[in-house]
Scaffold this motif. Structure first.
Motif, PDB file in Angstrom:
ATOM      1  N   MET A   2       5.696  -0.627   6.046  1.00  0.00           N
ATOM      2  CA  MET A   2       6.233  -1.530   5.029  1.00  0.00           C
ATOM      3  C   MET A   2       6.897  -0.668   3.955  1.00  0.00           C
ATOM      4  O   MET A   2       6.227   0.097   3.260  1.00  0.00           O
ATOM      5  CB  MET A   2       5.120  -2.370   4.398  1.00  0.00           C
ATOM      6  N   TYR A   3       8.218  -0.776   3.856  1.00  0.00           N
ATOM      7  CA  TYR A   3       8.965  -0.074   2.808  1.00  0.00           C
ATOM      8  C   TYR A   3       9.109  -1.017   1.618  1.00  0.00           C
ATOM      9  O   TYR A   3       9.343  -2.219   1.800  1.00  0.00           O
ATOM     10  CB  TYR A   3      10.353   0.316   3.305  1.00  0.00           C
ATOM     11  N   CYS A   4       8.987  -0.471   0.407  1.00  0.00           N
ATOM     12  CA  CYS A   4       9.022  -1.360  -0.754  1.00  0.00           C
ATOM     13  C   CYS A   4       9.597  -0.673  -1.981  1.00  0.00           C
ATOM     14  O   CYS A   4       9.597   0.550  -2.086  1.00  0.00           O
ATOM     15  CB  CYS A   4       7.607  -1.843  -1.074  1.00  0.00           C
ATOM     16  N   GLU A   5      10.096  -1.478  -2.896  1.00  0.00           N
ATOM     17  CA  GLU A   5      10.543  -0.983  -4.200  1.00  0.00           C
ATOM     18  C   GLU A   5       9.527  -1.354  -5.282  1.00  0.00           C
ATOM     19  O   GLU A   5       9.399  -0.638  -6.266  1.00  0.00           O
ATOM     20  CB  GLU A   5      11.930  -1.543  -4.527  1.00  0.00           C
ATOM     21  N   THR A   6       8.815  -2.461  -5.097  1.00  0.00           N
ATOM     22  CA  THR A   6       7.733  -2.832  -6.009  1.00  0.00           C
ATOM     23  C   THR A   6       6.449  -2.221  -5.466  1.00  0.00           C
ATOM     24  O   THR A   6       6.011  -2.591  -4.375  1.00  0.00           O
ATOM     25  CB  THR A   6       7.591  -4.363  -6.120  1.00  0.00           C
ATOM     26  N   PRO A   7       5.847  -1.265  -6.185  1.00  0.00           N
ATOM     27  CA  PRO A   7       4.759  -0.454  -5.630  1.00  0.00           C
ATOM     28  C   PRO A   7       3.591  -1.217  -5.025  1.00  0.00           C
ATOM     29  O   PRO A   7       3.050  -0.823  -3.998  1.00  0.00           O
ATOM     30  CB  PRO A   7       4.292   0.376  -6.840  1.00  0.00           C
ATOM     31  N   ASN A   8       3.187  -2.323  -5.679  1.00  0.00           N
ATOM     32  CA  ASN A   8       1.988  -3.014  -5.207  1.00  0.00           C
ATOM     33  C   ASN A   8       2.270  -4.246  -4.356  1.00  0.00           C
ATOM     34  O   ASN A   8       1.337  -4.927  -3.909  1.00  0.00           O
ATOM     35  CB  ASN A   8       1.076  -3.389  -6.388  1.00  0.00           C
ATOM     36  N   ALA A   9       3.534  -4.558  -4.108  1.00  0.00           N
ATOM     37  CA  ALA A   9       3.868  -5.771  -3.355  1.00  0.00           C
ATOM     38  C   ALA A   9       3.257  -5.776  -1.951  1.00  0.00           C
ATOM     39  O   ALA A   9       2.645  -6.774  -1.536  1.00  0.00           O
ATOM     40  CB  ALA A   9       5.387  -5.962  -3.291  1.00  0.00           C
ATOM     41  N   PRO A  10       3.385  -4.688  -1.169  1.00  0.00           N
ATOM     42  CA  PRO A  10       2.769  -4.698   0.164  1.00  0.00           C
ATOM     43  C   PRO A  10       1.246  -4.809   0.099  1.00  0.00           C
ATOM     44  O   PRO A  10       0.633  -5.470   0.947  1.00  0.00           O
ATOM     45  CB  PRO A  10       3.200  -3.358   0.767  1.00  0.00           C
ATOM     46  N   ALA A  11       0.628  -4.165  -0.893  1.00  0.00           N
ATOM     47  CA  ALA A  11      -0.836  -4.219  -1.013  1.00  0.00           C
ATOM     48  C   ALA A  11      -1.297  -5.661  -1.227  1.00  0.00           C
ATOM     49  O   ALA A  11      -2.267  -6.125  -0.605  1.00  0.00           O
ATOM     50  CB  ALA A  11      -1.297  -3.334  -2.173  1.00  0.00           C
ATOM     51  N   LYS A  12      -0.596  -6.379  -2.107  1.00  0.00           N
ATOM     52  CA  LYS A  12      -0.951  -7.786  -2.353  1.00  0.00           C
ATOM     53  C   LYS A  12      -0.754  -8.627  -1.094  1.00  0.00           C
ATOM     54  O   LYS A  12      -1.588  -9.487  -0.772  1.00  0.00           O
ATOM     55  CB  LYS A  12      -0.098  -8.348  -3.504  1.00  0.00           C
ATOM     56  N   LEU A  13       0.340  -8.347  -0.364  1.00  0.00           N
ATOM     57  CA  LEU A  13       0.614  -9.095   0.864  1.00  0.00           C
ATOM     58  C   LEU A  13      -0.442  -8.795   1.930  1.00  0.00           C
ATOM     59  O   LEU A  13      -0.932  -9.709   2.604  1.00  0.00           O
ATOM     60  CB  LEU A  13       2.009  -8.734   1.394  1.00  0.00           C
ATOM     61  N   ILE A  14      -0.791  -7.511   2.085  1.00  0.00           N
ATOM     62  CA  ILE A  14      -1.810  -7.121   3.067  1.00  0.00           C
ATOM     63  C   ILE A  14      -3.137  -7.813   2.742  1.00  0.00           C
ATOM     64  O   ILE A  14      -3.826  -8.311   3.637  1.00  0.00           O
ATOM     65  CB  ILE A  14      -1.989  -5.586   3.076  1.00  0.00           C
ATOM     66  N   LYS A  15      -3.486  -7.837   1.458  1.00  0.00           N
ATOM     67  CA  LYS A  15      -4.749  -8.457   1.049  1.00  0.00           C
ATOM     68  C   LYS A  15      -4.750  -9.958   1.341  1.00  0.00           C
ATOM     69  O   LYS A  15      -5.707 -10.477   1.939  1.00  0.00           O
ATOM     70  CB  LYS A  15      -4.982  -8.203  -0.448  1.00  0.00           C
TER      71      LYS A  15
END
Length: 211
Positions: free
Chosen positions: A121-134
């Protein structure tokens, strides 16, 4: 009339489809009758594509999405697209070579998690993938976090998910400072004197490290 998409959305969805195309390219790599030269050229091209993506978005999450059915996978891809996260299934060895090419720090640590099924998961907003994964993981069991490189720091293991969820972007940190400066003077004094003189100083230090 037909469906009209804005240039921005059209461009974004084009990138989304490009990720799927890389997945198709990986399928060719495993074709038993593919010529060795063709496979070598294709591998080199995929490594270049990954390296270019890492240059554009240095923050990335290494995840496991194996076992999700087609319907749930499509739902995950749509959720990523809506949150401006680029999801790409990769071959571990090729992704590792791209990390080598980009001279990514803590390379050896990532070697330990680049095993089995891997989706980046590539991202520009640092925590966006973490929130999605959770959120998505709680409902569907996957994705599972294997590791991440966020704001030039590596996080190895699923136990880091909550830490990554709570990471703030540069913009959010600036917002914290503005919020403190706009608050009553007693709050600013409290922030300056708490924890040995540190809340605002700590935020400013974090910001300086992001430059």
């Amino acid at each position: 009339g037909g469906i009209v998409m804005s240039n921005k959305k059209s461009s974004g969805f084009g990138k989304f489809l490009a990720g799927a195309a890389i997945g198709v390219g990986l399928g060719v790599l495993f074709a038993p009758k593919a010529g060795s030269e063709t496979r070598k050229e294709l591998k080199a091209q995929i490594i270049e594509n990954i390296a270019a993506q890492l240059e554009e978005t240095p923050s990335f999450y290494v995840t496991d999405i194996a076992g999700l059915n087609a319907e749930v996978t499509a739902k995950l891809r749509r959720a990523c697209f809506e949150k401006q996260i680029k999801l790409v299934v990769v071959k571990n060895s090729l992704f590792y070579k791209a990390l080598e090419q980009r001279q990514v720090a803590d390379l050896a640590q990532f070697e330990s998690v680049l095993k089995g099924s891997t989706a980046i998961m590539y991202c520009e907003t640092p925590n966006a993938p973490a929130k999605l994964i959770k959120e998505f993981g709680a409902e569907n069991g996957k994705p599972v976090l294997k590791g991440a490189m966020v704001q030039e720091c590596s996080y190895i293991g699923a136990e880091n998910l909550e830490t990554l969820v709570n990471i703030k972007s540069r913009e959010e940190l600036i917002g914290d400072i503005i919020g403190l400066l706009q608050s009553p003077a007693k709050n600013v004094i409290s922030a300056l004197t708490s924890q040995g003189g540190g809340k605002i100083a700590g935020i400013v230090k974090t910001l300086s490290e992001k430059e």
